[in-house]
Design a protein around this motif. Structure first.
Motif, mmCIF file in Angstrom:
data_model
loop_
_atom_site.group_PDB
_atom_site.id
_atom_site.type_symbol
_atom_site.label_atom_id
_atom_site.label_comp_id
_atom_site.label_asym_id
_atom_site.label_seq_id
_atom_site.Cartn_x
_atom_site.Cartn_y
_atom_site.Cartn_z
ATOM 1 N N VAL A 95 6.417 26.920 61.944
ATOM 2 C CA VAL A 95 5.096 26.406 62.299
ATOM 3 C C VAL A 95 4.296 26.266 61.011
ATOM 4 O O VAL A 95 4.142 27.227 60.264
ATOM 5 N N GLN A 96 3.824 25.061 60.766
ATOM 6 C CA GLN A 96 3.001 24.787 59.585
ATOM 7 C C GLN A 96 1.526 24.913 59.976
ATOM 8 O O GLN A 96 1.078 24.245 60.903
ATOM 9 N N VAL A 97 0.809 25.778 59.274
ATOM 10 C CA VAL A 97 -0.628 25.916 59.500
ATOM 11 C C VAL A 97 -1.339 25.099 58.428
ATOM 12 O O VAL A 97 -1.259 25.405 57.250
ATOM 13 N N HIS A 98 -1.987 24.038 58.869
ATOM 14 C CA HIS A 98 -2.713 23.143 57.977
ATOM 15 C C HIS A 98 -4.128 23.698 57.817
ATOM 16 O O HIS A 98 -4.876 23.762 58.790
ATOM 17 N N PRO A 99 -4.524 24.104 56.622
ATOM 18 C CA PRO A 99 -5.797 24.809 56.443
ATOM 19 C C PRO A 99 -7.037 24.015 56.848
ATOM 20 O O PRO A 99 -8.034 24.611 57.250
ATOM 21 N N ASP A 100 -7.001 22.703 56.771
ATOM 22 C CA ASP A 100 -8.181 21.901 57.071
ATOM 23 C C ASP A 100 -8.146 21.203 58.426
ATOM 24 O O ASP A 100 -9.110 20.550 58.796
ATOM 25 N N ASP A 101 -7.020 21.319 59.140
ATOM 26 C CA ASP A 101 -6.903 20.608 60.404
ATOM 27 C C ASP A 101 -6.103 21.451 61.409
ATOM 28 O O ASP A 101 -4.877 21.392 61.454
ATOM 29 N N ALA A 102 -6.828 22.216 62.198
ATOM 30 C CA ALA A 102 -6.181 23.103 63.168
ATOM 31 C C ALA A 102 -5.455 22.347 64.259
ATOM 32 O O ALA A 102 -4.523 22.876 64.867
ATOM 33 N N LEU A 103 -5.831 21.103 64.498
ATOM 34 C CA LEU A 103 -5.136 20.341 65.537
ATOM 35 C C LEU A 103 -3.734 19.952 65.075
ATOM 36 O O LEU A 103 -2.806 19.907 65.887
ATOM 37 N N VAL A 104 -3.552 19.716 63.788
ATOM 38 C CA VAL A 104 -2.219 19.497 63.248
ATOM 39 C C VAL A 104 -1.422 20.802 63.354
ATOM 40 O O VAL A 104 -0.247 20.803 63.723
ATOM 41 N N SER A 105 -2.064 21.917 63.065
ATOM 42 C CA SER A 105 -1.414 23.227 63.204
ATOM 43 C C SER A 105 -0.997 23.471 64.660
ATOM 44 O O SER A 105 0.095 23.958 64.933
ATOM 45 N N PHE A 106 -1.886 23.113 65.575
ATOM 46 C CA PHE A 106 -1.621 23.281 67.007
ATOM 47 C C PHE A 106 -0.412 22.449 67.427
ATOM 48 O O PHE A 106 0.458 22.913 68.166
ATOM 49 N N GLN A 107 -0.333 21.216 66.934
ATOM 50 C CA GLN A 107 0.817 20.360 67.241
ATOM 51 C C GLN A 107 2.107 20.954 66.678
ATOM 52 O O GLN A 107 3.162 20.887 67.310
ATOM 53 N N SER A 108 2.020 21.552 65.500
ATOM 54 C CA SER A 108 3.196 22.195 64.903
ATOM 55 C C SER A 108 3.648 23.381 65.753
ATOM 56 O O SER A 108 4.845 23.568 65.994
ATOM 57 N N LEU A 109 2.689 24.173 66.215
ATOM 58 C CA LEU A 109 3.022 25.293 67.101
ATOM 59 C C LEU A 109 3.661 24.782 68.389
ATOM 60 O O LEU A 109 4.683 25.324 68.841
ATOM 61 N N LEU A 110 3.106 23.736 68.963
ATOM 62 C CA LEU A 110 3.660 23.189 70.207
ATOM 63 C C LEU A 110 5.071 22.649 70.017
ATOM 64 O O LEU A 110 5.898 22.755 70.930
ATOM 65 N N ALA A 111 5.367 22.102 68.846
ATOM 66 C CA ALA A 111 6.728 21.638 68.571
ATOM 67 C C ALA A 111 7.701 22.818 68.573
ATOM 68 O O ALA A 111 8.793 22.718 69.144
ATOM 69 N N ALA A 112 7.297 23.929 67.983
ATOM 70 C CA ALA A 112 8.145 25.123 67.987
ATOM 71 C C ALA A 112 8.279 25.694 69.393
ATOM 72 O O ALA A 112 9.369 26.113 69.804
ATOM 73 N N VAL A 113 7.187 25.693 70.139
ATOM 74 C CA VAL A 113 7.217 26.184 71.524
ATOM 75 C C VAL A 113 8.141 25.305 72.365
ATOM 76 O O VAL A 113 8.949 25.809 73.150
ATOM 77 N N SER A 114 8.058 24.001 72.205
ATOM 78 C CA SER A 114 8.873 23.070 72.986
ATOM 79 C C SER A 114 10.366 23.245 72.740
ATOM 80 O O SER A 114 11.176 22.910 73.606
ATOM 81 N N ALA A 115 10.716 23.768 71.573
ATOM 82 C CA ALA A 115 12.128 24.003 71.256
ATOM 83 C C ALA A 115 12.642 25.316 71.849
ATOM 84 O O ALA A 115 13.827 25.614 71.747
ATOM 85 N N SER A 116 11.769 26.060 72.504
ATOM 86 C CA SER A 116 12.169 27.337 73.107
ATOM 87 C C SER A 116 12.292 27.173 74.622
ATOM 88 O O SER A 116 12.016 26.113 75.171
ATOM 89 N N ALA A 117 12.659 28.247 75.269
ATOM 90 C CA ALA A 117 12.796 28.230 76.726
ATOM 91 C C ALA A 117 11.463 28.485 77.436
ATOM 92 O O ALA A 117 11.403 28.479 78.663
ATOM 93 N N HIS A 118 10.408 28.731 76.680
ATOM 94 C CA HIS A 118 9.114 29.099 77.251
ATOM 95 C C HIS A 118 8.056 28.071 76.903
ATOM 96 O O HIS A 118 8.265 27.207 76.066
ATOM 97 N N ARG A 119 6.918 28.195 77.528
ATOM 98 C CA ARG A 119 5.773 27.340 77.253
ATOM 99 C C ARG A 119 4.614 28.215 76.795
ATOM 100 O O ARG A 119 4.646 29.419 76.904
#
Length: 172
Positions: A95-119
């Motif tokens: 998960v990449q945390v973008h210091p100036d854009d939390a929505l990009v960070s959120f999308q990165s987290l969701l990509a990692a979540v989507s690759a798992s068995a959970h939501r």
């Protein structure tokens, strides 16, 4: 969306939801819920989510719209980093945390979540307090409020990102 008067237990209810749905709290389920009807007949989704909480009462509502935008993005990024640390063993991908854009960070987290068995289960507390503090500010008041929540304001943009994430992109 849960609207109730002040001191009505909204934050307590969010804590209950967090404990019920959080993967990391599965070991405590019987202690917390075992004597209750929901503990004796749990739903299939109990302790089945990554849980992330945003508490907007900790976002500084002072300053111009850029200062508030920065405070909001920092808060969300801190919560994303805490979520990644909490579920490090269950999340797949970096998960990449973008210091100036939390929505990009959120999308990165969701990509990692989507690759798992959970939501992801997202809990947001004190969204009303934050909006009221911004609106009630004596220095910029209603104009600044409209800049933040209207048009393409940061608050509206954050909630649009949440809505999009709930459309099959990892957020339940």
């Amino acid at each position: 969306l849960l609207l109730r008067p002040r001191r009505f237990g909204k934050s307590l209810w969010l804590s209950t939801l967090e404990n019920y749905y959080d993967l990391a709290r599965a070991d405590a389920f019987d202690d917390l819920f075992g004597q209750l009807a929901i503990g004796r007949a749990p739903t299939p989704r109990r302790n089945g989510y990554f849980v992330m909480s945003w508490n907007f009462s900790t976002v500084d509502p002072v300053g111009d719209t850029e200062a508030i935008r920065g405070a909001l993005h920092r808060h969300i990024n801190v919560q994303i980093a805490a979520t990644v640390a909490k579920y490090r063993d269950q999340l797949h991908g970096e998960v990449q945390v973008h210091p100036d854009d939390a929505l990009v960070s959120f999308q990165s987290l969701l990509a990692a979540v989507s690759a798992s068995a959970h939501r992801l289960y997202l809990l947001i507390d004190e969204y009303d307090n934050f909006a009221n503090e911004v609106l009630a500010s004596r220095d910029r008041g209603e104009d600044r409020y409209h800049e933040l929540v209207g048009g393409e304001g940061v608050i509206k943009t954050v909630f649009k990102a949440i809505k999009a994430a709930a459309e099959g992109r990892g957020l339940d």
